[in-house]
Write an enzyme that holds these catalytic residues in place. Structure first.
Site, mmCIF file in Angstrom:
data_model
loop_
_atom_site.group_PDB
_atom_site.id
_atom_site.type_symbol
_atom_site.label_atom_id
_atom_site.label_comp_id
_atom_site.label_asym_id
_atom_site.label_seq_id
_atom_site.Cartn_x
_atom_site.Cartn_y
_atom_site.Cartn_z
ATOM 1 N N LYS A 123 12.954 -10.680 79.882
ATOM 2 C CA LYS A 123 13.962 -9.693 79.435
ATOM 3 C C LYS A 123 15.359 -10.152 79.896
ATOM 4 O O LYS A 123 16.353 -9.918 79.213
ATOM 5 C CB LYS A 123 13.661 -8.283 79.987
ATOM 6 C CG LYS A 123 12.443 -7.592 79.411
ATOM 7 C CD LYS A 123 12.515 -7.290 77.920
ATOM 8 C CE LYS A 123 13.361 -6.120 77.531
ATOM 9 N NZ LYS A 123 13.288 -5.841 76.066
ATOM 10 N N TYR A 145 7.441 -10.336 82.378
ATOM 11 C CA TYR A 145 8.124 -9.450 81.430
ATOM 12 C C TYR A 145 9.615 -9.394 81.789
ATOM 13 O O TYR A 145 10.492 -9.654 80.959
ATOM 14 C CB TYR A 145 7.479 -8.054 81.472
ATOM 15 C CG TYR A 145 8.296 -6.944 80.841
ATOM 16 C CD1 TYR A 145 8.372 -6.810 79.460
ATOM 17 C CD2 TYR A 145 8.995 -6.025 81.631
ATOM 18 C CE1 TYR A 145 9.111 -5.789 78.883
ATOM 19 C CE2 TYR A 145 9.736 -5.006 81.069
ATOM 20 C CZ TYR A 145 9.797 -4.883 79.699
ATOM 21 O OH TYR A 145 10.532 -3.873 79.134
#
Ligand SMILES: NC(=O)C1=CN([C@@H]2O[C@H](COP(=O)(O)OP(=O)(O)OC[C@H]3O[C@@H](n4cnc5c(N)ncnc54)[C@H](OP(=O)(O)O)[C@@H]3O)[C@@H](O)[C@H]2O)C=CC1
Ligand SMILES: CC(C)=CCC[C@@H](C)[C@H]1CC[C@H]2C3=C(CC[C@]12C)[C@@]1(C)CCC(=O)C[C@@H]1CC3
Length: 345
Positions: free
Chosen positions: A148, A144
């Site tokens: 990002k 994740y």
């Protein structure tokens, strides 16, 4: 030759507008007189003044109708961190964000505000009063965070004053508030399974938890201040409650507010982190045979046992940011909003 109609500055789109932060943002934008076009993979509510477009942000043709006559786009869609699906994160956060940028440029959008994350600089070790000039994490703690980082770089690099396309990134941390599907539900679930008795480490580590309305306020300020002559062009901004709190005090206040006992017994950080790592490796090795999701992942243990709080001085200076809801009030309003998660409910 057909003249292009300049999009109204009070018409905006929220990609990810059905989600937790997205919906709060949509509600505030309506309050402020904007008309809003929501693009999301699902539709979770209906509101006057909002047009819904359901689709996958990786599909430019699906996106374009949602961006018609829109001058400002908020991009706050992402798969949930808990999914831990590398392929999905790469597809949505990286390739999908490229598609969103292309669609914005093609549709004549003038400003884009990305919801990034303060975790883009977090590597699992202490960050105290971190500023935006900290380098991106070289070893991000999960897929994740890794995606990002790429997403934020793509959006900030797309800022082009000559082409009239301005971008800015908001980096919130630990968003909480009514309707949050993650923080309070995970905490209560852990408590109900009798696993919230322990404090990892000495319990003094300070962390930012940010009430959702402050995050919304930061987004709207960034959008409204974003002009060709503004220092915000192409920059990331930390948005927090500006009141770092001990991680375990925050957990205890929410738990006690909902009628559960606060954690009391201390466990050494290195021991719990080592066990979580072992469990994670086991889950990886056994994955083809059995599938289990450990509560105590190395990432969660690191979040629970280290300092990670950030300075929002840059947002104060450039955007005039100041939190609009204090931490105490934010916690009270959050606790009140979860009657169904109370002990005994
Ligand atoms: N919550 C937090 O503490 C923090 C969040 N952030 C960032 O804030 C943003 C919003 O987070 P939050 O509101 O918590 O997340 P949510 O999961 O509640 O909202 C994200 C929304 O995006 C949707 N979505 C996911 N994939 C796609 C896709 N391919 N196309 C269109 N829509 C899609 C989701 O649908 P579905 O639910 O069906 O997947 C959901 O409705 C995210 O970018 C997140 O990275 C940053 C820091 C902290
Ligand atoms: C500040 C910040 C980035 C918060 C993010 C939200 C979640 C990652 C946390 C919300 C509930 C937390 C939680 C734990 C880890 C971090 C969260 C998932 C534990 C699993 C940590 C280990 C425990 O003892 C139980 C905790 C339950 C709640």
């Amino acid at each position: 030759m057909a003249t292009r109609v300049r999009p109204s500055s009070k018409r905006c789109a929220v990609i990810g507008g059905s989600g937790f932060l997205g919906r709060h943002l949509v509600e505030k934008l309506l309050d402020r007189g904007y008309s809003v076009s929501v693009f999301d993979i699902r539709q979770s509510y209906e509101l006057p003044g909002v047009t819904f477009h359901q689709g996958d942000l990786c599909d430019k043709q699906a996106l374009l109708p949602a961006l018609k006559d829109v001058s400002l786009v908020f991009h706050c869609a992402s798969p949930a961190p808990a999914s831990d699906d590398r392929g999905l994160f790469e597809r949505v956060n990286i390739q999908g964000t490229r598609t969103v940028i292309q669609a914005c440029i093609e549709a004549g959008v003038q400003k884009m505000v990305l919801t990034s994350s303060a975790s883009v600089v977090f590597e699992g070790t202490d960050i105290e009063n971190g500023r935006e000039d900290l380098p991106y994490a070289k070893k991000p703690i999960d897929f994740y965070t890794e995606t990002k980082i790429q997403q934020e770089k793509l959006v900030l690099e797309a800022c082009d004053k000559d082409k009239g396309f301005l971008t800015v990134a908001i980096r919130p941390h630990g968003i909480f508030g009514p309707r949050d599907p993650q923080l309070v539900p995970i905490l209560v679930d852990t408590a109900r399974r009798g696993k919230m008795k322990f404090i990892i480490g000495d319990g003094t580590n300070l962390v930012d938890f940010t009430f959702v309305e402050n995050v919304v306020h930061g987004h709207i300020l960034a959008a409204e201040r974003l002009r060709p002559d503004s220092p915000a062009c192409g920059k990331p901004y930390h948005i927090t409650n500006d009141e770092p709190i001990k991680f375990w005090d925050f957990m205890s206040e929410v738990l006690v507010g909902l009628g559960y006992a606060a954690p009391r017994y201390h466990l050494p950080y290195a021991l719990v982190y080592g066990l979580a790592l072992l469990l994670w490796l086991l889950a990886l090795i056994l994955h083809p045979l059995v599938s289990f999701k450990p509560t105590f992942t190395p990432m969660r243990v690191a979040l629970a046992g280290t300092h990670h709080y950030y300075s929002c001085d840059r947002a104060k200076e450039d955007l005039g940011y100041k939190p609009v809801v204090g931490l105490k009030e934010g916690i009270e309003r959050t606790v009140q909003s979860y009657p169904h998660l109370r002990q005994g409910a």
